[in-house]
Design a protein around this motif. Sequence first.
Motif, mmCIF file in Angstrom:
data_model
loop_
_atom_site.group_PDB
_atom_site.id
_atom_site.type_symbol
_atom_site.label_atom_id
_atom_site.label_comp_id
_atom_site.label_asym_id
_atom_site.label_seq_id
_atom_site.Cartn_x
_atom_site.Cartn_y
_atom_site.Cartn_z
ATOM 1 N N PHE A 202 0.853 -1.182 0.000
ATOM 2 C CA PHE A 202 0.000 0.000 0.000
ATOM 3 C C PHE A 202 0.887 1.230 0.000
ATOM 4 N N GLU A 203 0.339 2.337 -0.462
ATOM 5 C CA GLU A 203 1.028 3.623 -0.378
ATOM 6 C C GLU A 203 0.532 4.335 0.875
ATOM 7 N N LEU A 204 1.451 4.814 1.691
ATOM 8 C CA LEU A 204 1.077 5.669 2.817
ATOM 9 C C LEU A 204 0.969 7.080 2.267
ATOM 10 N N VAL A 205 -0.242 7.576 2.144
ATOM 11 C CA VAL A 205 -0.477 8.878 1.527
ATOM 12 C C VAL A 205 -0.213 10.000 2.526
ATOM 13 N N ASP A 206 -0.725 9.838 3.747
ATOM 14 C CA ASP A 206 -0.575 10.918 4.722
ATOM 15 C C ASP A 206 -0.916 10.414 6.116
ATOM 16 N N VAL A 207 -0.387 11.116 7.116
ATOM 17 C CA VAL A 207 -0.742 10.906 8.511
ATOM 18 C C VAL A 207 -1.121 12.272 9.060
ATOM 19 N N GLU A 208 -2.259 12.317 9.731
ATOM 20 C CA GLU A 208 -2.778 13.593 10.223
ATOM 21 C C GLU A 208 -3.221 13.406 11.672
ATOM 22 N N TYR A 209 -2.735 14.266 12.543
ATOM 23 C CA TYR A 209 -3.174 14.274 13.937
ATOM 24 C C TYR A 209 -3.823 15.627 14.161
ATOM 25 N N ILE A 210 -5.133 15.606 14.389
ATOM 26 C CA ILE A 210 -5.882 16.864 14.366
ATOM 27 C C ILE A 210 -6.972 16.866 15.436
ATOM 28 N N LYS A 211 -7.232 18.055 15.966
ATOM 29 C CA LYS A 211 -8.314 18.217 16.942
ATOM 30 C C LYS A 211 -9.523 18.795 16.220
ATOM 31 N N GLU A 212 -10.649 18.132 16.397
ATOM 32 C CA GLU A 212 -11.913 18.608 15.833
ATOM 33 C C GLU A 212 -12.909 18.670 16.972
ATOM 34 N N GLY A 213 -13.313 19.877 17.322
ATOM 35 C CA GLY A 213 -14.160 20.036 18.500
ATOM 36 C C GLY A 213 -13.373 19.592 19.714
ATOM 37 N N PRO A 214 -13.994 18.816 20.592
ATOM 38 C CA PRO A 214 -13.273 18.379 21.790
ATOM 39 C C PRO A 214 -12.423 17.130 21.580
ATOM 40 N N TYR A 215 -12.459 16.544 20.375
ATOM 41 C CA TYR A 215 -11.819 15.248 20.147
ATOM 42 C C TYR A 215 -10.578 15.342 19.267
ATOM 43 N N TRP A 216 -9.611 14.452 19.542
ATOM 44 C CA TRP A 216 -8.412 14.305 18.724
ATOM 45 C C TRP A 216 -8.581 13.101 17.810
ATOM 46 N N TYR A 217 -8.094 13.247 16.569
ATOM 47 C CA TYR A 217 -8.160 12.170 15.587
ATOM 48 C C TYR A 217 -6.769 11.913 15.024
ATOM 49 N N LEU A 218 -6.410 10.649 14.950
ATOM 50 C CA LEU A 218 -5.196 10.230 14.259
ATOM 51 C C LEU A 218 -5.681 9.545 12.987
ATOM 52 N N ARG A 219 -5.469 10.223 11.853
ATOM 53 C CA ARG A 219 -5.948 9.705 10.572
ATOM 54 C C ARG A 219 -4.773 9.251 9.723
ATOM 55 N N ILE A 220 -4.901 8.057 9.226
ATOM 56 C CA ILE A 220 -3.881 7.478 8.369
ATOM 57 C C ILE A 220 -4.540 7.190 7.026
ATOM 58 N N TYR A 221 -4.004 7.808 5.980
ATOM 59 C CA TYR A 221 -4.569 7.654 4.643
ATOM 60 C C TYR A 221 -3.676 6.730 3.828
ATOM 61 N N ILE A 222 -4.290 5.685 3.265
ATOM 62 C CA ILE A 222 -3.544 4.700 2.476
ATOM 63 C C ILE A 222 -4.186 4.566 1.103
ATOM 64 N N ASP A 223 -3.405 4.076 0.152
ATOM 65 C CA ASP A 223 -3.922 3.886 -1.200
ATOM 66 C C ASP A 223 -3.190 2.726 -1.853
ATOM 67 N N LYS A 224 -3.757 2.236 -2.946
ATOM 68 C CA LYS A 224 -3.120 1.216 -3.769
ATOM 69 C C LYS A 224 -3.766 1.292 -5.147
ATOM 70 N N PRO A 225 -3.098 0.768 -6.160
ATOM 71 C CA PRO A 225 -3.724 0.750 -7.486
ATOM 72 C C PRO A 225 -5.075 0.038 -7.422
ATOM 73 N N GLY A 226 -6.083 0.658 -7.992
ATOM 74 C CA GLY A 226 -7.422 0.081 -7.950
ATOM 75 C C GLY A 226 -8.235 0.523 -6.749
ATOM 76 N N GLY A 227 -7.573 1.191 -5.793
ATOM 77 C CA GLY A 227 -8.291 1.722 -4.634
ATOM 78 C C GLY A 227 -8.220 0.842 -3.407
ATOM 79 N N ILE A 228 -8.557 1.429 -2.294
ATOM 80 C CA ILE A 228 -8.507 0.794 -0.977
ATOM 81 C C ILE A 228 -9.902 0.306 -0.594
ATOM 82 N N THR A 229 -9.954 -0.841 0.044
ATOM 83 C CA THR A 229 -11.229 -1.391 0.525
ATOM 84 C C THR A 229 -11.329 -1.208 2.039
ATOM 85 N N ILE A 230 -12.512 -1.444 2.551
ATOM 86 C CA ILE A 230 -12.706 -1.398 4.002
ATOM 87 C C ILE A 230 -11.845 -2.456 4.673
ATOM 88 N N ASP A 231 -11.716 -3.620 4.049
ATOM 89 C CA ASP A 231 -10.878 -4.680 4.610
ATOM 90 C C ASP A 231 -9.415 -4.252 4.698
#
Length: 154
Positions: A23-52
């Motif tokens: 997989f390609e690691l597209v980005d890592v984002e650590y961000i506060k939205e309202g009162p909550y913190w989110y650690l978001r990891i964005y991944i990709d691959k040819p043909g797209g990423i699935t929920i699995d």
Amino acid sequence: MVKKNIEELVTEIVLPITEKHKFELVDVEYIKEGPYWYLRIYIDKPGGITIDDCQLISEEIDPILDKKNFIEQSYFLEVSSPGLERPLRKDKDFEKFKGEPVEVKLFAPIDGKKVFEGELVGLIDNKIVIKKDTAETVEFDRDKVSSVRRIIKF
């Protein structure tokens, strides 16, 4: 710990795992939205990423993050696709998506405009270059740009 350092440390942890699964690691984002913190990891691959695919990466990194325990705040871990209208952040993104339509948003207006659309020419001398419909090219200093996103037209 500083937000940028958290993102860098998480990238170091996640990169070998995403590469192992091709997989390609597209980005890592650590961000506060309202009162909550989110650690978001964005991944990709040819043909797209699935929920699995997202579940697989999440299940592999979650115990590692828990064990290392360097993030002080409680946070929600999200692993997802960057989406069709993905942001372009890394140098390789500007190479990969040359010739595609993009939207460039600026921190401060130029001639009263903060949003520009056009075909991505590329990243040249740390300037984002697009070609507008009129075939005129426009350059933006990278540090003056708040975001660049792909535009998908149906």
